[in-house]
Design a protein around this motif. Structure first.
Motif, PDB file in Angstrom:
ATOM      1  N   MET A   3       5.495   3.936  -8.031  1.00 48.34           N
ATOM      2  CA  MET A   3       5.000   2.628  -7.573  1.00 48.34           C
ATOM      3  C   MET A   3       4.288   2.721  -6.269  1.00 48.34           C
ATOM      4  SD  MET A   3       8.013   0.335  -9.167  1.00 48.34           S
ATOM      5  CE  MET A   3       7.718  -1.196  -7.931  1.00 48.34           C
ATOM      6  N   ALA A   4       5.017   3.326  -5.258  1.00 49.33           N
ATOM      7  CA  ALA A   4       4.360   3.930  -3.714  1.00 49.33           C
ATOM      8  C   ALA A   4       3.055   4.468  -3.902  1.00 49.33           C
ATOM      9  CB  ALA A   4       5.339   4.479  -3.088  1.00 49.33           C
ATOM     10  N   ALA A   5       2.986   5.456  -5.040  1.00 51.80           N
ATOM     11  CA  ALA A   5       1.700   6.227  -5.150  1.00 51.80           C
ATOM     12  C   ALA A   5       0.577   5.291  -5.360  1.00 51.80           C
ATOM     13  CB  ALA A   5       1.802   7.417  -5.923  1.00 51.80           C
ATOM     14  N   LEU A   6       1.081   4.456  -6.300  1.00 52.63           N
ATOM     15  CA  LEU A   6      -0.095   3.622  -6.990  1.00 52.63           C
ATOM     16  C   LEU A   6      -0.468   2.447  -5.839  1.00 52.63           C
ATOM     17  CD1 LEU A   6       1.332   2.415 -10.559  1.00 52.63           C
ATOM     18  CD2 LEU A   6      -0.394   4.082  -9.925  1.00 52.63           C
ATOM     19  N   ARG A   7       0.508   2.214  -5.046  1.00 52.63           N
ATOM     20  CA  ARG A   7      -0.064   1.204  -4.002  1.00 52.63           C
ATOM     21  C   ARG A   7      -0.748   1.869  -2.829  1.00 52.63           C
ATOM     22  NH1 ARG A   7       2.451  -3.889  -2.924  1.00 52.63           N
ATOM     23  NH2 ARG A   7       1.835  -4.530  -0.681  1.00 52.63           N
ATOM     24  N   ARG A   8      -0.634   2.960  -2.878  1.00 53.66           N
ATOM     25  CA  ARG A   8      -1.609   3.868  -1.768  1.00 53.66           C
ATOM     26  C   ARG A   8      -2.900   4.151  -2.513  1.00 53.66           C
ATOM     27  NH1 ARG A   8       3.308   6.983  -1.064  1.00 53.66           N
ATOM     28  NH2 ARG A   8       2.374   8.561  -2.533  1.00 53.66           N
ATOM     29  N   ALA A   9      -2.919   3.950  -3.859  1.00 53.40           N
ATOM     30  CA  ALA A   9      -4.257   4.025  -4.512  1.00 53.40           C
ATOM     31  C   ALA A   9      -4.851   2.799  -4.618  1.00 53.40           C
ATOM     32  CB  ALA A   9      -4.250   4.793  -5.667  1.00 53.40           C
ATOM     33  N   ASP A  10      -4.460   1.713  -3.841  1.00 51.76           N
ATOM     34  CA  ASP A  10      -5.030   0.440  -3.933  1.00 51.76           C
ATOM     35  C   ASP A  10      -4.860  -0.358  -4.993  1.00 51.76           C
ATOM     36  OD1 ASP A  10      -6.213  -1.707  -2.188  1.00 51.76           O
ATOM     37  OD2 ASP A  10      -8.171  -1.322  -2.915  1.00 51.76           O
ATOM     38  N   LEU A  11      -3.692   0.123  -5.731  1.00 52.14           N
ATOM     39  CA  LEU A  11      -3.257  -0.879  -7.120  1.00 52.14           C
ATOM     40  C   LEU A  11      -2.227  -1.807  -6.564  1.00 52.14           C
ATOM     41  CD1 LEU A  11      -4.190  -0.231 -10.214  1.00 52.14           C
ATOM     42  CD2 LEU A  11      -4.391   1.692  -8.539  1.00 52.14           C
ATOM     43  N   ARG A  12      -2.389  -3.062  -7.120  1.00 53.51           N
ATOM     44  CA  ARG A  12      -1.388  -4.362  -6.604  1.00 53.51           C
ATOM     45  C   ARG A  12      -0.455  -4.089  -7.475  1.00 53.51           C
ATOM     46  NH1 ARG A  12      -4.826  -9.485  -4.595  1.00 53.51           N
ATOM     47  NH2 ARG A  12      -6.386  -8.427  -3.113  1.00 53.51           N
ATOM     48  N   VAL A  13       0.735  -3.316  -7.047  1.00 49.17           N
ATOM     49  CA  VAL A  13       1.877  -3.157  -7.584  1.00 49.17           C
ATOM     50  C   VAL A  13       2.999  -3.416  -6.535  1.00 49.17           C
ATOM     51  CG1 VAL A  13       0.920  -1.646  -9.274  1.00 49.17           C
ATOM     52  CG2 VAL A  13       2.174  -0.749  -7.214  1.00 49.17           C
ATOM     53  N   PRO A  14       4.223  -3.835  -6.659  1.00 49.85           N
ATOM     54  CA  PRO A  14       5.486  -3.829  -5.640  1.00 49.85           C
ATOM     55  C   PRO A  14       5.553  -2.676  -4.925  1.00 49.85           C
ATOM     56  CG  PRO A  14       6.126  -4.765  -7.983  1.00 49.85           C
ATOM     57  CD  PRO A  14       4.819  -4.193  -8.158  1.00 49.85           C
TER      58      PRO A  14
END
Length: 337
Positions: free
Chosen positions: A74-85
């Motif tokens: 989830m943290a990796a997705l957030r860094r990729a500008d995905l809107r996830v917790p």
């Protein structure tokens, strides 16, 4: 929580949540219970005044390493500008805390993730309230978001300790599927169990044959139902990565479409999701041709899921609905278009 365990009272859940919050220095507040299904989820307030979500994880469902792996993805997705917790660490840097067993709870883990501001796309079993134009916009955006999630996952290098379940042939049709033995669970008649057992055998051959198609495979959310898709003012937000793992990307696509099949605008929903996905990631026609197979596989997971929760008040009704749906989809798969 299994049917053999008693359901804790709201007071007990709140006490347990405050115990967990103590690890973040937030134990004096009263958390607000949002839902209690696989996990107990509470709305809480951080020291900066921002809302967040506390999750008390179901004892025994995922081990600590699997939960840490979920949060790292989830943290990796957030860094990729995905809107996830995003995971929120304790003052001493932990993302997961362990809570000892008590009279009301087994040993379990807890974490806090950032609050998401969108509204759920809809509720299962309730017609979608959106206009045709709004549905087109939402599902194009959802398709694009899913494609970006898959692309970001492929670009990310997980840590060596990364461990998540696999929605592969074994996870779907093996002796112990991830969501339960759908052919051998509470609530089935003998005839239903026989038909589902036969279906399982025939599907194993079809799933094994997918290796010849070189389908896109990698990290997937695996539970993109309406309640886990939040519609924001300008972008889609994705929540509840509890069942995320490795799997075919068509399983994600199938899940996002599955409970919308009876919507009057389903052809539009399907077309727009695929169109949106293709703006960000390839989705060849031969992959889309497998959608009926993945619909059957998805439908079977719901039978196993409710079969392991026979104490749910509407379990009997839901079981019969899931079985009828799965067998109808299997019949359509067998006969083809």
């Amino acid at each position: 929580m299994s049917d053999s365990e008693s359901t804790p009272s709201l007071a007990a859940l709140t006490t347990r949540a405050r115990e967990a919050l103590g690890h973040w220095g937030l134990g004096t507040q009263k958390p607000h219970l949002l839902k209690f299904r696989e996990n107990a989820v509470f709305r809480i307030v951080l020291t900066n005044g921002e809302p967040a979500a506390l999750r008390l994880h179901r004892p025994g469902y995922h081990d600590e390493n699997a939960l840490k792996s979920e949060l790292s993805w989830m943290a990796a997705l957030r860094r990729a500008d995905l809107r996830v917790p995003a995971p929120i660490a304790t003052p001493d840097g932990r993302h997961i805390v362990s809570l000892e067993a008590t009279a009301n709870f087994g040993t379990q883990h807890a974490d806090i993730v950032s609050w998401m501001n969108g509204s759920p796309l809809g509720q299962s079993g309730v017609p979608l309230p959106h206009s045709r134009e709004r549905l087109a916009t939402i599902f194009r955006s959802l398709g694009e978001t899913m494609a970006r999630m898959h692309a970001a996952s492929d670009a990310w290098l997980p840590p060596p300790s990364f461990s998540r379940p696999a929605w592969d042939a074994n996870g779907l049709l093996g002796d112990q599927p991830l969501w339960g033995r759908f052919w051998d669970c509470a609530g089935l008649s003998a005839a239903q169990a026989q038909r589902l057992g036969d279906l399982r055998q025939s599907l194993q051959n079809q799933v094994n044959a997918l290796s010849r198609l070189d389908l896109d495979y990698g990290l997937i959310h695996a539970d993109l139902v309406r309640e886990n898709v939040l519609v924001g003012s300008d972008r889609i937000e994705l929540i509840d990565f509890d069942d995320s793992g490795h799997g075919w990307r068509m399983f994600d696509i199938s899940t996002a479409l599955f409970k919308n099949r009876k919507e009057p605008e389903y052809p539009l929903i399907r077309a727009c999701l695929i169109e949106g996905y293709r703006t960000a990631r390839p989705l060849p026609d031969h992959a889309l041709d497998t959608l009926p197979l993945f619909e059957v596989l998805r439908s079977l997971t719901y039978i196993g899921w409710i079969g392991e929760r026979s104490g749910t008040p509407d379990a009997t009704i839901r079981m019969q609905g899931y079985v009828a749906d799965a067998l109808a989809l299997a019949d359509a798969l067998r006969t083809g278009p």
